[in-house]
Design an enzyme around this catalytic site. Structure first.
Site, short mmCIF file in Angstrom:
data_model
loop_
_atom_site.label_atom_id
_atom_site.label_comp_id
_atom_site.label_asym_id
_atom_site.label_seq_id
_atom_site.Cartn_x
_atom_site.Cartn_y
_atom_site.Cartn_z
N LYS A 35 -0.89 -40.26 -42.30
CA LYS A 35 -0.33 -39.07 -42.96
C LYS A 35 -1.30 -37.90 -42.87
O LYS A 35 -2.48 -38.08 -42.53
CB LYS A 35 -0.02 -39.38 -44.42
CG LYS A 35 -1.25 -39.72 -45.26
CD LYS A 35 -0.87 -40.11 -46.67
CE LYS A 35 -2.10 -40.47 -47.50
NZ LYS A 35 -1.76 -40.88 -48.87
N ARG A 133 3.64 -42.64 -60.60
CA ARG A 133 3.93 -41.66 -59.57
C ARG A 133 5.34 -41.93 -59.08
O ARG A 133 6.30 -41.71 -59.80
CB ARG A 133 2.88 -41.75 -58.45
CG ARG A 133 2.87 -40.56 -57.52
CD ARG A 133 1.63 -40.53 -56.64
NE ARG A 133 1.57 -41.66 -55.71
CZ ARG A 133 0.54 -41.88 -54.87
NH1 ARG A 133 -0.49 -41.04 -54.86
NH2 ARG A 133 0.54 -42.91 -54.06
N TYR A 263 -22.46 -11.53 -45.93
CA TYR A 263 -21.69 -10.92 -47.00
C TYR A 263 -22.42 -11.07 -48.34
O TYR A 263 -22.94 -12.14 -48.67
CB TYR A 263 -20.31 -11.57 -47.12
CG TYR A 263 -19.36 -11.26 -46.00
CD1 TYR A 263 -19.00 -9.95 -45.71
CD2 TYR A 263 -18.81 -12.29 -45.24
CE1 TYR A 263 -18.10 -9.68 -44.68
CE2 TYR A 263 -17.92 -12.02 -44.22
CZ TYR A 263 -17.57 -10.71 -43.94
OH TYR A 263 -16.69 -10.44 -42.93
N MET A 311 -14.77 -16.27 -42.41
CA MET A 311 -13.53 -16.83 -41.90
C MET A 311 -13.70 -17.39 -40.50
O MET A 311 -13.15 -18.46 -40.18
CB MET A 311 -12.43 -15.77 -41.90
CG MET A 311 -11.08 -16.29 -41.43
SD MET A 311 -9.79 -15.03 -41.41
CE MET A 311 -9.57 -14.74 -43.17
#
Length: 382
Positions: A35, A133, A263, A311
Protein backbone atom coordinates in the site's frame (compact mmCIF):
# COMPACT_ATOMS: atom_id res chain seq x y z
CA UNK A 1 23.74 13.70 -14.34
CA UNK A 2 20.60 12.82 -12.39
CA UNK A 3 19.30 15.44 -10.03
CA UNK A 4 17.89 12.67 -7.86
CA UNK A 5 18.21 8.89 -8.05
CA UNK A 6 16.16 6.37 -6.08
CA UNK A 7 17.34 2.78 -6.21
CA UNK A 8 15.88 -0.49 -4.89
CA UNK A 9 18.15 -3.37 -3.93
CA UNK A 10 16.91 -6.76 -5.09
CA UNK A 11 19.44 -8.43 -2.78
CA UNK A 12 17.92 -6.62 0.21
CA UNK A 13 14.42 -7.73 -0.79
CA UNK A 14 15.61 -11.35 -0.97
CA UNK A 15 17.26 -11.04 2.44
CA UNK A 16 14.16 -9.51 4.01
CA UNK A 17 11.88 -12.19 2.58
CA UNK A 18 14.17 -14.91 3.90
CA UNK A 19 14.17 -13.26 7.33
CA UNK A 20 10.37 -13.11 7.42
CA UNK A 21 10.13 -16.75 6.36
CA UNK A 22 12.50 -17.77 9.15
CA UNK A 23 10.25 -16.02 11.65
CA UNK A 24 6.94 -17.47 10.45
CA UNK A 25 7.96 -20.83 9.02
CA UNK A 26 8.13 -22.08 5.43
CA UNK A 27 4.49 -23.19 5.25
CA UNK A 28 2.97 -19.81 6.15
CA UNK A 29 1.64 -17.86 3.16
CA UNK A 30 3.07 -14.35 2.80
CA UNK A 31 0.75 -11.54 1.72
CA UNK A 32 3.11 -8.68 0.91
CA UNK A 33 1.65 -5.29 1.82
CA UNK A 34 2.43 -2.77 -0.93
CA UNK A 35 0.00 0.00 0.00
CA UNK A 36 0.91 3.70 -0.29
CA UNK A 37 3.00 3.16 -3.43
CA UNK A 38 4.77 0.27 -1.71
CA UNK A 39 5.67 2.50 1.23
CA UNK A 40 7.22 4.99 -1.19
CA UNK A 41 9.34 2.36 -2.93
CA UNK A 42 7.27 2.31 -6.13
CA UNK A 43 4.19 0.08 -6.34
CA UNK A 44 4.95 -1.71 -9.58
CA UNK A 45 8.73 -2.29 -9.36
CA UNK A 46 8.60 -3.39 -5.73
CA UNK A 47 5.62 -5.68 -6.31
CA UNK A 48 7.42 -7.27 -9.24
CA UNK A 49 10.38 -8.01 -6.98
CA UNK A 50 8.14 -9.68 -4.40
CA UNK A 51 6.39 -11.82 -7.00
CA UNK A 52 9.70 -12.73 -8.63
CA UNK A 53 10.87 -14.12 -5.31
CA UNK A 54 7.86 -16.19 -4.45
CA UNK A 55 5.32 -13.90 -2.79
CA UNK A 56 1.98 -15.14 -4.10
CA UNK A 57 -0.38 -12.59 -2.54
CA UNK A 58 -0.30 -8.79 -2.34
CA UNK A 59 -2.33 -6.28 -0.33
CA UNK A 60 -3.07 -2.66 -1.22
CA UNK A 61 -5.00 0.13 0.45
CA UNK A 62 -7.33 1.26 -2.34
CA UNK A 63 -8.83 0.20 -5.64
CA UNK A 64 -6.57 2.49 -7.69
CA UNK A 65 -3.51 0.56 -6.51
CA UNK A 66 -5.11 -2.77 -7.41
CA UNK A 67 -5.93 -1.51 -10.91
CA UNK A 68 -2.33 -0.30 -11.36
CA UNK A 69 -1.01 -3.75 -10.50
CA UNK A 70 -3.35 -5.41 -12.99
CA UNK A 71 -2.47 -2.87 -15.70
CA UNK A 72 1.21 -3.72 -15.11
CA UNK A 73 0.46 -7.40 -15.74
CA UNK A 74 0.78 -8.50 -12.10
CA UNK A 75 -1.87 -11.20 -11.82
CA UNK A 76 -1.33 -12.76 -8.37
CA UNK A 77 -4.21 -12.48 -5.88
CA UNK A 78 -4.49 -8.88 -4.64
CA UNK A 79 -6.49 -7.87 -1.57
CA UNK A 80 -7.82 -4.33 -1.11
CA UNK A 81 -7.60 -3.55 2.59
CA UNK A 82 -9.59 -0.31 2.69
CA UNK A 83 -12.62 1.49 1.32
CA UNK A 84 -13.83 0.80 -2.22
CA UNK A 85 -16.26 3.13 -4.02
CA UNK A 86 -19.36 1.49 -5.49
CA UNK A 87 -18.28 2.56 -8.99
CA UNK A 88 -15.10 0.46 -8.67
CA UNK A 89 -16.80 -2.79 -7.65
CA UNK A 90 -17.44 -4.17 -11.17
CA UNK A 91 -13.88 -3.51 -12.31
CA UNK A 92 -12.38 -5.15 -9.23
CA UNK A 93 -14.60 -8.21 -9.52
CA UNK A 94 -13.76 -8.60 -13.23
CA UNK A 95 -10.05 -8.34 -12.36
CA UNK A 96 -10.31 -11.00 -9.67
CA UNK A 97 -9.22 -8.54 -7.00
CA UNK A 98 -10.15 -9.63 -3.49
CA UNK A 99 -11.82 -7.18 -1.13
CA UNK A 100 -11.89 -6.84 2.62
CA UNK A 101 -15.45 -6.92 3.98
CA UNK A 102 -15.89 -5.08 7.28
CA UNK A 103 -19.61 -4.16 7.13
CA UNK A 104 -22.80 -5.99 6.15
CA UNK A 105 -23.90 -3.18 3.82
CA UNK A 106 -20.59 -3.51 1.97
CA UNK A 107 -21.06 -7.27 1.62
CA UNK A 108 -24.53 -6.76 0.16
CA UNK A 109 -23.24 -4.24 -2.39
CA UNK A 110 -20.54 -6.70 -3.45
CA UNK A 111 -23.06 -9.51 -3.76
CA UNK A 112 -25.34 -7.41 -5.99
CA UNK A 113 -22.45 -6.35 -8.22
CA UNK A 114 -21.16 -9.91 -8.52
CA UNK A 115 -24.60 -11.31 -9.41
CA UNK A 116 -25.06 -8.62 -12.06
CA UNK A 117 -21.70 -9.59 -13.61
CA UNK A 118 -22.33 -13.30 -13.34
CA UNK A 119 -19.06 -13.96 -11.54
CA UNK A 120 -18.16 -14.28 -7.85
CA UNK A 121 -16.70 -11.62 -5.61
CA UNK A 122 -13.84 -13.07 -3.56
CA UNK A 123 -13.56 -11.54 -0.10
CA UNK A 124 -11.77 -11.62 3.25
CA UNK A 125 -13.95 -10.91 6.29
CA UNK A 126 -12.34 -8.52 8.78
CA UNK A 127 -13.34 -8.55 12.45
CA UNK A 128 -12.75 -5.70 14.87
CA UNK A 129 -11.23 -7.42 17.89
CA UNK A 130 -9.92 -4.36 19.70
CA UNK A 131 -8.32 -1.85 17.34
CA UNK A 132 -11.64 0.00 16.97
CA UNK A 133 -11.06 0.76 13.33
CA UNK A 134 -12.65 -1.33 10.58
CA UNK A 135 -14.34 -4.67 11.16
CA UNK A 136 -17.38 -6.79 11.85
CA UNK A 137 -18.44 -7.43 15.43
CA UNK A 138 -17.03 -10.88 16.32
CA UNK A 139 -19.98 -11.53 18.61
CA UNK A 140 -22.67 -10.69 16.02
CA UNK A 141 -23.22 -14.16 14.63
CA UNK A 142 -26.56 -13.14 13.10
CA UNK A 143 -24.90 -10.59 10.84
CA UNK A 144 -22.19 -13.09 9.99
CA UNK A 145 -24.84 -15.64 9.02
CA UNK A 146 -26.54 -13.15 6.72
CA UNK A 147 -23.23 -12.23 5.05
CA UNK A 148 -22.11 -15.82 4.47
CA UNK A 149 -25.50 -16.65 2.93
CA UNK A 150 -25.25 -13.92 0.27
CA UNK A 151 -25.16 -14.98 -3.37
CA UNK A 152 -21.90 -14.89 -5.34
CA UNK A 153 -19.77 -14.03 -2.32
CA UNK A 154 -16.80 -16.38 -1.85
CA UNK A 155 -15.11 -16.02 1.55
CA UNK A 156 -11.42 -16.80 1.07
CA UNK A 157 -10.02 -15.29 4.25
CA UNK A 158 -10.73 -14.23 7.83
CA UNK A 159 -8.63 -11.50 9.40
CA UNK A 160 -8.15 -8.96 12.15
CA UNK A 161 -5.50 -6.38 13.05
CA UNK A 162 -3.71 -6.24 16.38
CA UNK A 163 -3.60 -2.97 18.29
CA UNK A 164 -0.23 -3.86 19.83
CA UNK A 165 2.10 -6.70 20.75
CA UNK A 166 1.72 -6.70 24.54
CA UNK A 167 0.74 -10.23 25.65
CA UNK A 168 -2.48 -9.14 27.36
CA UNK A 169 -3.65 -7.24 24.27
CA UNK A 170 -2.76 -10.10 21.95
CA UNK A 171 -4.49 -12.73 24.09
CA UNK A 172 -7.66 -10.66 24.35
CA UNK A 173 -7.86 -9.97 20.64
CA UNK A 174 -7.04 -13.54 19.64
CA UNK A 175 -9.79 -14.87 21.89
CA UNK A 176 -12.32 -12.64 20.13
CA UNK A 177 -10.96 -13.59 16.73
CA UNK A 178 -11.19 -17.28 17.58
CA UNK A 179 -14.90 -16.86 18.37
CA UNK A 180 -15.44 -15.25 14.95
CA UNK A 181 -13.40 -17.88 13.13
CA UNK A 182 -15.30 -20.75 14.73
CA UNK A 183 -18.63 -19.18 13.82
CA UNK A 184 -17.56 -18.48 10.23
CA UNK A 185 -16.16 -22.00 9.82
CA UNK A 186 -19.42 -23.53 11.04
CA UNK A 187 -21.50 -21.39 8.69
CA UNK A 188 -19.30 -22.00 5.64
CA UNK A 189 -18.55 -25.65 6.28
CA UNK A 190 -14.84 -24.97 5.83
CA UNK A 191 -12.17 -22.78 7.37
CA UNK A 192 -10.84 -19.95 5.16
CA UNK A 193 -7.24 -18.78 5.48
CA UNK A 194 -6.75 -16.79 8.68
CA UNK A 195 -4.36 -13.85 9.01
CA UNK A 196 -3.66 -11.64 12.00
CA UNK A 197 0.02 -10.74 12.13
CA UNK A 198 1.49 -7.70 10.38
CA UNK A 199 5.10 -6.55 10.75
CA UNK A 200 5.02 -5.67 14.49
CA UNK A 201 3.68 -9.09 15.46
CA UNK A 202 6.08 -10.88 13.12
CA UNK A 203 9.09 -8.96 14.45
CA UNK A 204 8.00 -9.64 18.02
CA UNK A 205 7.97 -13.38 17.34
CA UNK A 206 4.24 -13.78 17.88
CA UNK A 207 3.87 -16.40 15.17
CA UNK A 208 5.02 -18.98 17.70
CA UNK A 209 1.87 -18.21 19.69
CA UNK A 210 -0.53 -17.32 16.89
CA UNK A 211 0.38 -19.67 14.05
CA UNK A 212 -2.14 -19.18 11.25
CA UNK A 213 -2.19 -19.83 7.53
CA UNK A 214 -1.15 -16.36 6.38
CA UNK A 215 0.71 -13.23 7.56
CA UNK A 216 0.78 -9.68 6.20
CA UNK A 217 4.35 -8.31 6.34
CA UNK A 218 4.66 -4.67 5.39
CA UNK A 219 7.49 -2.46 6.64
CA UNK A 220 9.73 -5.48 7.35
CA UNK A 221 9.84 -6.26 3.63
CA UNK A 222 11.41 -2.85 3.11
CA UNK A 223 14.08 -3.59 5.73
CA UNK A 224 12.81 -1.27 8.45
CA UNK A 225 11.41 -1.76 11.92
CA UNK A 226 7.70 -1.40 12.69
CA UNK A 227 6.77 2.28 12.80
CA UNK A 228 5.82 2.41 16.46
CA UNK A 229 8.47 -0.01 17.68
CA UNK A 230 11.59 0.34 15.45
CA UNK A 231 13.74 -0.79 18.39
CA UNK A 232 12.67 -4.37 17.57
CA UNK A 233 14.82 -4.45 14.46
CA UNK A 234 18.38 -4.35 15.92
CA UNK A 235 17.68 -7.86 17.20
CA UNK A 236 16.93 -8.91 13.61
CA UNK A 237 20.06 -7.89 11.67
CA UNK A 238 19.05 -9.90 8.59
CA UNK A 239 16.68 -7.11 7.59
CA UNK A 240 18.30 -4.68 5.17
CA UNK A 241 16.93 -1.35 3.90
CA UNK A 242 15.85 -1.71 0.28
CA UNK A 243 15.81 1.94 -0.79
CA UNK A 244 18.70 4.29 -1.36
CA UNK A 245 18.55 7.91 -2.52
CA UNK A 246 21.37 9.96 -4.00
CA UNK A 247 21.90 13.35 -5.58
CA UNK A 248 24.88 15.46 -6.69
CA UNK A 249 26.61 18.65 -5.62
CA UNK A 250 25.33 21.33 -7.95
CA UNK A 251 27.33 24.29 -6.67
CA UNK A 252 30.11 25.03 -4.17
CA UNK A 253 30.91 28.30 -2.47
CA UNK A 254 33.40 29.61 0.06
CA UNK A 255 31.48 31.18 2.93
CA UNK A 256 33.37 33.59 5.21
CA UNK A 257 32.96 33.24 8.95
CA UNK A 258 29.93 35.10 10.26
CA UNK A 259 28.04 34.98 6.95
CA UNK A 260 24.40 33.85 7.33
CA UNK A 261 23.34 30.94 5.10
CA UNK A 262 19.86 30.14 3.81
CA UNK A 263 16.32 31.28 4.53
CA UNK A 264 15.92 33.12 7.80
CA UNK A 265 19.71 33.28 8.25
CA UNK A 266 19.29 30.15 10.36
CA UNK A 267 22.94 29.08 10.20
CA UNK A 268 26.06 31.18 10.49
CA UNK A 269 29.47 29.51 10.37
CA UNK A 270 31.86 30.40 13.19
CA UNK A 271 34.82 29.88 10.85
CA UNK A 272 35.27 29.94 7.07
CA UNK A 273 33.25 27.12 5.49
CA UNK A 274 32.75 25.37 2.18
CA UNK A 275 29.02 24.99 1.52
CA UNK A 276 27.59 22.71 -1.16
CA UNK A 277 24.14 23.22 -2.67
CA UNK A 278 22.29 20.00 -3.53
CA UNK A 279 19.26 20.19 -5.88
CA UNK A 280 16.73 18.29 -3.73
CA UNK A 281 14.35 19.49 -1.05
CA UNK A 282 11.08 18.93 0.71
CA UNK A 283 9.23 18.69 -2.62
CA UNK A 284 11.18 15.45 -3.07
CA UNK A 285 10.12 14.16 0.31
CA UNK A 286 13.00 15.31 2.49
CA UNK A 287 11.67 16.36 5.90
CA UNK A 288 12.06 20.09 6.37
CA UNK A 289 13.21 19.34 9.91
CA UNK A 290 16.51 17.97 8.56
CA UNK A 291 17.76 21.55 8.41
CA UNK A 292 20.34 21.89 11.19
CA UNK A 293 19.72 18.27 12.30
CA UNK A 294 20.25 15.95 9.37
CA UNK A 295 23.38 14.47 7.85
CA UNK A 296 24.33 13.32 4.35
CA UNK A 297 27.36 11.46 3.01
CA UNK A 298 29.82 13.20 0.71
CA UNK A 299 33.07 11.45 -0.14
CA UNK A 300 32.40 8.92 2.61
CA UNK A 301 32.16 11.65 5.24
CA UNK A 302 29.00 12.42 7.25
CA UNK A 303 28.41 16.14 6.84
CA UNK A 304 25.66 18.33 8.33
CA UNK A 305 22.70 19.87 6.56
CA UNK A 306 22.96 23.59 7.31
CA UNK A 307 20.27 26.23 7.11
CA UNK A 308 16.70 25.39 6.21
CA UNK A 309 15.75 22.69 3.71
CA UNK A 310 14.12 24.43 0.76
CA UNK A 311 11.48 23.14 -1.63
CA UNK A 312 14.06 22.15 -4.22
CA UNK A 313 17.45 22.45 -2.55
CA UNK A 314 19.47 21.97 0.60
CA UNK A 315 22.86 23.19 1.75
CA UNK A 316 25.50 21.01 3.39
CA UNK A 317 28.78 21.93 5.05
CA UNK A 318 31.55 20.06 3.20
CA UNK A 319 34.46 21.86 4.84
CA UNK A 320 35.78 18.52 6.16
CA UNK A 321 35.60 16.78 2.77
CA UNK A 322 38.92 16.98 0.95
CA UNK A 323 38.65 17.89 -2.73
CA UNK A 324 34.82 18.12 -2.74
CA UNK A 325 33.76 19.13 -6.25
CA UNK A 326 30.69 19.96 -8.29
CA UNK A 327 29.10 16.75 -9.51
CA UNK A 328 30.21 14.65 -6.53
CA UNK A 329 27.70 12.12 -5.26
CA UNK A 330 25.62 13.01 -2.21
CA UNK A 331 24.12 10.03 -0.39
CA UNK A 332 20.83 11.08 1.22
CA UNK A 333 19.74 7.55 2.20
CA UNK A 334 21.78 4.40 1.85
CA UNK A 335 25.03 2.64 2.64
CA UNK A 336 28.65 3.32 1.89
CA UNK A 337 31.66 1.48 3.38
CA UNK A 338 31.44 1.93 7.14
CA UNK A 339 28.53 4.36 6.94
CA UNK A 340 24.76 4.12 6.79
CA UNK A 341 22.15 6.85 6.50
CA UNK A 342 18.73 5.40 7.21
CA UNK A 343 15.10 6.43 7.06
CA UNK A 344 14.85 6.07 10.83
CA UNK A 345 17.49 8.79 11.20
CA UNK A 346 15.33 11.14 9.13
CA UNK A 347 12.27 10.16 11.14
CA UNK A 348 14.02 10.83 14.46
CA UNK A 349 15.21 14.23 13.25
CA UNK A 350 11.69 15.13 12.10
CA UNK A 351 9.94 13.77 15.20
CA UNK A 352 7.86 11.32 13.17
CA UNK A 353 7.77 7.63 12.18
CA UNK A 354 9.66 5.90 9.41
CA UNK A 355 6.55 5.03 7.39
CA UNK A 356 5.53 8.69 7.16
CA UNK A 357 8.97 9.58 5.83
CA UNK A 358 8.79 6.83 3.21
CA UNK A 359 5.33 7.58 1.87
CA UNK A 360 6.25 11.25 1.38
CA UNK A 361 9.09 10.43 -1.03
CA UNK A 362 8.25 12.00 -4.39
CA UNK A 363 6.60 9.32 -6.57
CA UNK A 364 7.58 11.11 -9.80
CA UNK A 365 11.19 9.99 -9.44
CA UNK A 366 11.64 6.61 -11.18
CA UNK A 367 12.70 3.71 -8.96
CA UNK A 368 15.64 1.84 -10.48
CA UNK A 369 16.14 -1.77 -9.43
CA UNK A 370 19.70 -2.87 -8.67
CA UNK A 371 19.30 -6.48 -9.66
CA UNK A 372 21.12 -9.55 -8.43
CA UNK A 373 24.28 -10.60 -10.28
CA UNK A 374 22.44 -13.12 -12.45
CA UNK A 375 21.20 -10.17 -14.53
CA UNK A 376 22.90 -6.94 -15.52
CA UNK A 377 19.76 -5.43 -16.94
CA UNK A 378 18.48 -2.39 -15.08
CA UNK A 379 14.71 -2.28 -14.67
CA UNK A 380 13.22 1.20 -14.64
CA UNK A 381 9.61 1.78 -13.70
CA UNK A 382 7.99 5.15 -13.15
Amino acid sequence: MNRLSVELSEAAVVSNLAAVRRLVGPDTVLMGVVKADAYGHGLVPFSRLLVRHGVGHLAVAHAEEAFRLREAGIDVPVLVLGHVAAADLPGLIRSGVRQTVYAESQARALSRAATALGRPARVHLEFDTGLCRYGLDPADTDALARITALDDLVVEGLCTHLSGTAPELVDEQLARFDVACRAATALLGRRPARHVLASPGIAAGLHRRTAMEMVRPGILLYGLGPSHSPALLPDLPEFRPVLSMTSRIEQLRQVPAGTPVGYGASWTPARPAVVATVPVGFADGLPKALGGRGRVLVGGVRVPVVGQVGMGHLNVDVTRVPRAATGDEVVLLGDRPGQRLGVQEWADAAGTINTEVLVRLAPATPRTVRQLPYSTEQERCA
